[in-house]
Design a protein around this motif. Structure first.
Motif, short mmCIF file in Angstrom:
data_model
loop_
_atom_site.label_atom_id
_atom_site.label_comp_id
_atom_site.label_asym_id
_atom_site.label_seq_id
_atom_site.Cartn_x
_atom_site.Cartn_y
_atom_site.Cartn_z
N VAL A 1 51.01 45.05 48.10
CA VAL A 1 50.04 46.01 48.63
C VAL A 1 49.04 45.23 49.48
O VAL A 1 48.68 44.11 49.14
CB VAL A 1 49.35 46.79 47.49
CG1 VAL A 1 48.55 45.89 46.58
CG2 VAL A 1 48.49 47.90 48.02
N GLU A 2 48.66 45.81 50.61
CA GLU A 2 47.70 45.17 51.50
C GLU A 2 46.40 45.97 51.50
O GLU A 2 46.41 47.17 51.78
CB GLU A 2 48.24 45.06 52.92
CG GLU A 2 47.29 44.35 53.86
CD GLU A 2 47.88 44.11 55.24
OE1 GLU A 2 47.09 43.96 56.18
OE2 GLU A 2 49.12 44.07 55.37
N TYR A 3 45.31 45.29 51.18
CA TYR A 3 43.99 45.91 51.17
C TYR A 3 43.19 45.38 52.36
O TYR A 3 43.23 44.19 52.65
CB TYR A 3 43.21 45.53 49.91
CG TYR A 3 43.83 45.96 48.62
CD1 TYR A 3 43.62 47.23 48.12
CD2 TYR A 3 44.60 45.07 47.87
CE1 TYR A 3 44.18 47.62 46.91
CE2 TYR A 3 45.16 45.45 46.67
CZ TYR A 3 44.94 46.72 46.19
OH TYR A 3 45.49 47.10 45.00
N GLU A 4 42.45 46.26 52.99
CA GLU A 4 41.39 45.82 53.90
C GLU A 4 40.12 45.88 53.07
O GLU A 4 39.81 46.91 52.48
CB GLU A 4 41.29 46.74 55.12
CG GLU A 4 40.26 46.24 56.12
CD GLU A 4 40.14 47.14 57.33
OE1 GLU A 4 39.15 46.96 58.06
OE2 GLU A 4 41.00 48.01 57.54
N VAL A 5 39.39 44.76 53.02
CA VAL A 5 38.30 44.63 52.07
C VAL A 5 37.03 44.16 52.78
O VAL A 5 37.03 43.09 53.40
CB VAL A 5 38.67 43.61 50.97
CG1 VAL A 5 37.55 43.48 49.95
CG2 VAL A 5 39.96 43.99 50.29
N SER A 6 35.96 44.94 52.65
CA SER A 6 34.69 44.44 53.15
C SER A 6 34.20 43.40 52.15
O SER A 6 34.38 43.55 50.94
CB SER A 6 33.67 45.56 53.33
OG SER A 6 33.28 46.08 52.08
N GLY A 7 33.62 42.34 52.64
CA GLY A 7 33.16 41.25 51.78
C GLY A 7 34.11 40.06 51.76
O GLY A 7 33.75 38.99 51.31
N LEU A 8 35.30 40.24 52.26
CA LEU A 8 36.29 39.15 52.33
C LEU A 8 36.15 38.51 53.71
O LEU A 8 36.66 39.02 54.70
CB LEU A 8 37.69 39.69 52.12
CG LEU A 8 38.83 38.69 52.04
CD1 LEU A 8 38.61 37.69 50.92
CD2 LEU A 8 40.15 39.41 51.84
N LYS A 9 35.37 37.40 53.77
CA LYS A 9 35.05 36.88 55.09
C LYS A 9 35.16 35.37 55.25
O LYS A 9 34.94 34.86 56.34
CB LYS A 9 33.67 37.34 55.50
CG LYS A 9 32.61 37.20 54.46
CD LYS A 9 31.35 37.94 54.84
CE LYS A 9 30.45 38.06 53.64
NZ LYS A 9 29.30 38.86 53.88
N CYS A 10 35.51 34.65 54.18
CA CYS A 10 35.65 33.19 54.29
C CYS A 10 36.48 32.67 53.11
O CYS A 10 36.89 33.43 52.24
CB CYS A 10 34.28 32.52 54.32
SG CYS A 10 33.34 32.71 52.79
N ARG A 11 36.69 31.36 53.09
CA ARG A 11 37.46 30.76 52.01
C ARG A 11 36.78 30.96 50.66
O ARG A 11 37.42 31.21 49.65
CB ARG A 11 37.67 29.27 52.30
CG ARG A 11 38.59 28.58 51.32
CD ARG A 11 38.82 27.14 51.70
NE ARG A 11 39.34 27.02 53.04
CZ ARG A 11 40.62 26.86 53.34
NH1 ARG A 11 41.51 26.79 52.39
NH2 ARG A 11 41.01 26.75 54.59
N GLY A 12 35.46 30.88 50.63
CA GLY A 12 34.72 31.05 49.38
C GLY A 12 34.87 32.45 48.81
O GLY A 12 35.12 32.61 47.61
N THR A 13 34.73 33.45 49.65
CA THR A 13 34.88 34.82 49.14
C THR A 13 36.34 35.11 48.79
O THR A 13 36.60 35.89 47.88
CB THR A 13 34.35 35.87 50.15
OG1 THR A 13 35.02 35.72 51.40
CG2 THR A 13 32.85 35.76 50.33
N ALA A 14 37.27 34.46 49.48
CA ALA A 14 38.69 34.63 49.13
C ALA A 14 38.96 34.06 47.74
O ALA A 14 39.70 34.66 46.95
CB ALA A 14 39.58 33.97 50.16
N ARG A 15 38.36 32.91 47.43
CA ARG A 15 38.53 32.34 46.08
C ARG A 15 37.89 33.24 45.03
O ARG A 15 38.42 33.41 43.93
CB ARG A 15 37.92 30.94 46.03
CG ARG A 15 38.77 29.92 46.70
CD ARG A 15 38.25 28.51 46.39
NE ARG A 15 38.51 27.68 47.53
CZ ARG A 15 37.64 26.91 48.15
NH1 ARG A 15 36.40 26.84 47.72
NH2 ARG A 15 37.98 26.20 49.18
N THR A 16 36.74 33.80 45.34
CA THR A 16 36.08 34.72 44.41
C THR A 16 36.95 35.94 44.18
O THR A 16 37.11 36.40 43.05
CB THR A 16 34.70 35.14 44.96
OG1 THR A 16 33.90 33.96 45.14
CG2 THR A 16 34.00 36.09 44.03
#
Length: 125
Positions: free
Chosen positions: A47-62
């Motif tokens: 499943v593919e989500y478009e997510v607000s708040g996903l903007k860098c490597r750090g937020t991707a790890r979170t």
């Protein structure tokens, strides 16, 4: 004198070429597998989500930490430039709504809760 003009012109052309072709390549920001190779379920759905708040490597790890404990989540790939996350999961154990609930869960940081991620759209692959 010619070198003084040719070199900057060549650099400008390379930069323009890079911008013109940047959408042709999709390079993941983060790519995480939550299971070992032998443990991968026979049936996996993406499943593919478009997510607000996903903007860098750090937020991707979170984001990965938010979904890693959801039973049935197999892997996660984030593309920060497009704010998208592709999650593979075992449909016998979970569904897209349970995954969304996990990543939209507020995060406790320094005594305060923050709502970091919010689903913008979802696409089943």
């Amino acid at each position: 004198m010619k070198k003084a003009v040719i070199i900057p012109l060549a650099i400008a052309l390379v930069i323009l070429l890079a911008f013109a072709t940047m959408n042709a390549y999709r390079v993941p920001t983060t790519d995480v597998s939550f299971v070992e190779g032998d443990e991968r379920p026979a049936t996996v759905v993406a499943v593919e989500y478009e997510v607000s708040g996903l903007k860098c490597r750090g937020t991707a790890r979170t984001f990965a930490r938010q979904i890693e404990d959801v039973p049935g989540v197999v892997s996660f790939v984030a593309y920060a430039r497009t704010h998208t996350a592709i999650v593979e999961y075992d449909p016998a154990l979970t569904d897209p709504d349970a995954i969304r609930e996990a990543f939209e869960e507020p995060i406790l940081h320094e005594g305060r809760f923050y709502e970091v991620f919010e689903m913008v759209s979802v696409t089943a692959e």
